[in-house]
Design a protein around this motif. Structure first.
Motif, PDB file in Angstrom:
ATOM      1  N   GLN A 198       0.838  -1.211   0.000  1.00  0.00           N
ATOM      2  CA  GLN A 198       0.000   0.000   0.000  1.00  0.00           C
ATOM      3  C   GLN A 198       0.870   1.257   0.000  1.00  0.00           C
ATOM      4  N   SER A 199       1.939   1.200   0.789  1.00  0.00           N
ATOM      5  CA  SER A 199       2.811   2.364   0.922  1.00  0.00           C
ATOM      6  C   SER A 199       3.423   2.742  -0.416  1.00  0.00           C
ATOM      7  N   ILE A 200       3.878   1.721  -1.166  1.00  0.00           N
ATOM      8  CA  ILE A 200       4.492   1.989  -2.458  1.00  0.00           C
ATOM      9  C   ILE A 200       3.489   2.645  -3.402  1.00  0.00           C
ATOM     10  N   LEU A 201       2.267   2.147  -3.349  1.00  0.00           N
ATOM     11  CA  LEU A 201       1.222   2.742  -4.187  1.00  0.00           C
ATOM     12  C   LEU A 201       1.011   4.213  -3.821  1.00  0.00           C
ATOM     13  N   VAL A 202       0.963   4.466  -2.506  1.00  0.00           N
ATOM     14  CA  VAL A 202       0.791   5.848  -2.047  1.00  0.00           C
ATOM     15  C   VAL A 202       1.918   6.729  -2.579  1.00  0.00           C
ATOM     16  N   LEU A 203       3.150   6.223  -2.508  1.00  0.00           N
ATOM     17  CA  LEU A 203       4.304   7.006  -2.966  1.00  0.00           C
ATOM     18  C   LEU A 203       4.182   7.335  -4.452  1.00  0.00           C
TER      19      LEU A 203
END
Lengths: 518, 342
Positions: B11-16
């Protein structure tokens, strides 16, 4: 006006005992590089004037005076200029300065990577005559060439070669970006970009030392409230600038005062001369000279100066201020403030009640947005409905280049301190190298015809006659509506003498500290 | 637990990626860097050549893709303003911001918890009411104004006369701008130059840290107070009192422990915003951290620096959220049941 050092103060300064004096000063921007040929901006060139020197330099009154060249004279038939170099000059690292360094500095500064190459557009070559004589050849006679290279700084060819800095680095970094080897009165001791830059006097300087600074520390402070507080608290000795609205308060505080002068920058309104229509789609009213003249008459410049500039500026009648060479005395009067005349001109032109856009930067010139708001109000009084649009300067230039304006605000400071400069950039028909800031597309065959003549006229009277004619055309045609010359406001701690030049360069070697406070 | 962490990382990578995309789209409205990079005497060719060199004439998605590809390799490009690698500049500036955030976070947390407990236990006392009213100032004044007020009060100084005497003293003398002397403390790339290691540096951090921490302190204080009052009304506290436990044991062992879950959440999230909002404090105090770097970058349209800063901040927020989630699980055993971890 400038507070220049008087002879008596100078005598006092030289009589002072040598003592450790650390001078601290701050400005809003940090010079982005220490490379003298990489960036042509006032913060960089102004700062580097303390560590590098050119063949010539500007004095306290902006006049050209000898520096690394002791004298110069034009070559026969206007072929160029001969510079006789000063002997016994050494760089900070001890290397001797000679003609080879001039040739090298020419090659470096005129290269494609250089941001100052335009100074050498008229130069066809540089000949080293002997170790201390250099001929700079020009494609046509160039009467003011020495003036145009006052900020062309000399670098040591061996030092540059040894450190891989033969060419300026603009998009990246090289050794010269953070290191300095000049010939000037101060040496770079340490440099932390954006944080702190420390200069110390150069013992081997050829000139006569007038300052008593033993260490000078420069810190950029962006926030003007912080800078004023730092000055009041005694943490810095000089801040540039003092916000106009704080000037009175600083003057009223103990231990500090405001040094105010007139900058070289003329603030004016420009028009979309070649636009078919206004942004609203209606016919372009500014194509009619009567509307442009009406605007000039409608604007109450003294009121703007009083209310917005705190009485710290002067009216401007033409594209250069009276301090610049080539100022036209014959055109020294600004169009009078006359609302009735403005109204009748507007009525004649059939522009009554016209609605148009006024574009204005909000972070470029002193109180630029407030000035534009005042202009909008004054235009409304004569029946012109200006819609103000303000934006940061980084958005502003692209908008002007894209012709997204009807009327705009512009400030111009001539790099050569000569009236030819704005004609070349602001008035000449827009082209590849000329008229590059003539956003409105104004075009006048007479100006275009005169510009090369002005550039190559050796006789000062004949040259001035042409500059007078050009100034008259610009004024009668209301190409720009020049309003005022921007003020310079520095905050200075008491007991320090220094010189404020109209180019807003801060010259450290004119600083005397520890004077008795009157 | 592992799948939970992996899911959060994905999820974090997507947010970035999304943050980067939005940021890149925004840069088109910040302006055009070529005008600020070239001098007054630039020609149209100069502008076009520089555009070419910087890759600004490429389509938007190509520029974004190039940025991502290089960023993954740790290359954030060259700053338009300073001409140096952005990664190097940020590493150089980060210690200043982290130290400022740390100190102001500690002040906010320490003072916030202590004052929160105090105002909860002595809820009707004069001092508790006074602190509560005063804290309203802390939340309602903008950071900028607090900073300038502190600068004038403790930097420039005010002349204060002690009542009924002729003795006056000046309240000023604190450093106003910059970090003061710094000293290298860790020997990594570029070094960590700490201001906390010198007396001058410690003095310099006081005013900015208070400015930055004031809002958070008020927030934590009010949160601790509210939670504490809530808990003190709970049945188990009444039973504890009935059992004759001392006030001290009830307040600190039973009540305080149960108020800490929401406090940890908020503190964690606030630490991220302390770093992000440090921009204003850093501008006021000329604090040489990444926030000031970002402000300079905006003025100069230094796109590589802006992009790297925004990515850094989003990495930080995402990371902090992850840690907060894990701490929940550690503190509250009820959340350990599978399927309830989100």
């Amino acid at each position: 006006m400038n507070r220049l050092l008087t002879a008596s103060v100078l005598a006092l300064a030289t009589a002072l005992p040598a003592q450790a004096e650390t001078f601290r000063w701050s400005a809003t921007t940090d010079p982005q590089t220490m490379d003298p040929h990489a960036v042509s901006s006032a913060p960089v060139l102004g700062f580097l004037n303390n560590v590098y020197e050119g063949l010539v330099r500007r004095g306290r009154d902006m006049a050209i005076e000898p520096a690394l060249a002791e004298s110069w004279e034009p070559l026969p038939d206007g072929a160029g200029w001969r510079f006789n170099l000063r002997q016994g000059v050494s760089f900070h690292d001890g290397a001797a300065f000679n003609a080879d360094d001039v040739l090298f500095s020419y090659e470096r500064a005129s290269s494609e990577d250089s941001d100052v190459a335009s100074w050498f557009a008229v130069v066809s070559g540089v000949n080293v005559v002997d170790e201390y004589t250099v001929d700079i050849l020009t494609t046509s006679p160039q009467p003011i060439f020495p003036d145009s290279i006052a900020n062309w700084m000399m670098m040591d060819s061996d030092w540059a070669a040894a450190n891989g800095a033969e060419r300026p680095a603009r998009d990246t970094e090289n050794f010269a970006t953070r290191n300095v080897n000049g010939t000037a009165a101060f040496m770079l001791q340490s440099r932390q970009p954006d944080l702190e830059t420390v200069l110390v006097p150069f013992d081997g300087w050829w000139g006569e030392v007038e300052h008593n600074v033993t260490e000078a520390i420069f810190t950029p402070i962006q926030n003007s409230a912080t800078a004023v507080a730092a000055l009041l608290a005694g943490d810095v000795d000089l801040i540039d600038p003092v916000p106009v609205q704080d000037a009175d308060r600083v003057n009223a505080s103990d231990g500090v005062h405001v040094l105010s002068g007139i900058e070289a920058r003329v603030i004016m309104l420009g028009y979309g001369h070649d636009h078919e229509t206004l942004l609203s789609g209606e016919d372009n009213i500014f194509a009619d000279v009567r509307v442009r003249q009406a605007v000039a008459h409608a604007i109450n410049v003294p009121a703007i100066l009083q209310a917005i500039m705190g009485g710290n500026a002067e009216e401007a009648s033409q594209l250069v201020s009276p301090a610049m060479r080539g100022f036209s005395e014959a055109n020294a009067a600004r169009p009078a403030y006359d609302q009735d005349l403005a109204r009748s001109l507007i009525a004649e032109a059939g522009a009554d009640g016209a609605t148009f856009n006024l574009s204005c930067p909000n972070d470029r010139y002193l109180n630029d947005e407030a000035v534009c708001q005042a202009v909008v109000g004054m235009l409304a009084q004569v029946g012109l409905n200006a819609q103000l649009e303000t934006m940061p300067v980084s958005n502003y230039w692209p908008e002007l280049r894209a012709d997204n304006y009807d009327m705009y605000l512009l400030g111009w400071s001539p790099g050569t301190f000569d009236a030819e400069h704005p004609l070349r950039f602001l008035v000449h028909t827009n082209g590849e190298r000329l008229g590059t800031w003539n956003f409105g597309g104004y075009s006048n065959p007479r100006i275009d015809e005169m510009l090369p003549l002005i550039q190559s006229e050796i006789d000062p009277d004949a040259r001035q006659a042409m500059l007078d004619e050009a100034a008259a055309i610009v004024q009668q045609d209301a190409v720009y509506n020049t309003m005022y010359v921007q003020p310079l406001l520095w905050g200075v701690a008491d007991g320090i003498e220094l010189t404020q030049r109209p180019d807003n360069f801060f010259i450290l070697r004119w600083v005397t500290m520890g004077l008795p406070v009157e | 637990m592992l799948s939970f962490i992996l899911k959060r990382i994905a999820q974090s990578i997507l947010v970035l990626l999304v943050v980067g995309l939005v940021a890149f789209a925004m840069f088109r409205f910040v302006g055009d860097p070529v005008d600020t990079m070239l001098g007054q005497e630039r020609t149209v060719q100069d502008i076009e050549r520089l555009r070419e060199v910087l890759g600004l004439n490429k389509p938007f998605f190509v520029q974004y893709w190039d940025f991502l590809v290089r960023a993954v390799q740790g290359d954030f490009g060259i700053s338009y303003r300073q001409g140096r690698p952005v990664a190097e500049i940020i590493i150089e500036r980060l210690p200043a911001t982290l130290e400022l955030a740390l100190v102001s976070g500690l002040i906010a947390l320490g003072m916030g918890i202590v004052l929160g407990i105090f105002t909860a236990i002595r809820r009707d006392g004069f001092w508790a009411n006074f602190i509560m009213s005063a804290s309203l100032i802390g939340v309602s004044l903008p950071t900028f104004l607090i900073g300038v007020l502190l600068i004038y009060a403790f930097g420039v100084g005010l002349e204060v006369r002690i009542p009924f005497t002729d003795i006056t003293f000046n309240t000023g003398g604190m450093p106003i701008f910059g970090r003061g002397d710094t000293r290298p403390v860790f020997g990594w790339v570029g070094g960590w130059n700490s201001g906390l290691a010198t007396w001058d540096g410690l003095q310099s951090i006081v005013l900015p840290a208070i400015t930055l921490g004031l809002y958070q302190m008020t927030l934590i204080m009010r949160l601790v107070r509210a939670e504490m009052l809530e808990v003190l009304r709970a049945d188990y506290i009444r039973f504890a009192r009935a059992r004759g436990l001392s006030d001290r044991a009830i307040n600190f062992r039973h009540a305080l422990k149960n108020t800490m879950v929401p406090v940890i959440t908020v503190t964690g999230l606030q630490l991220g915003s302390i770093i992000a909002f440090a921009i204003i404090t850093e501008t006021v105090f000329q604090w040489p951290g990444v926030g000031l770097l970002f402000i300079n970058a905006i003025q100069f349209v230094d796109i590589p620096v802006m992009a790297a800063y925004l990515m850094l901040i989003s990495v930080m927020f995402v990371g902090i959220n992850l840690i907060v989630d894990l701490l929940y699980v550690a503190i509250d055993p009820r959340l350990r049941v599978d399927g309830k971890t989100t």
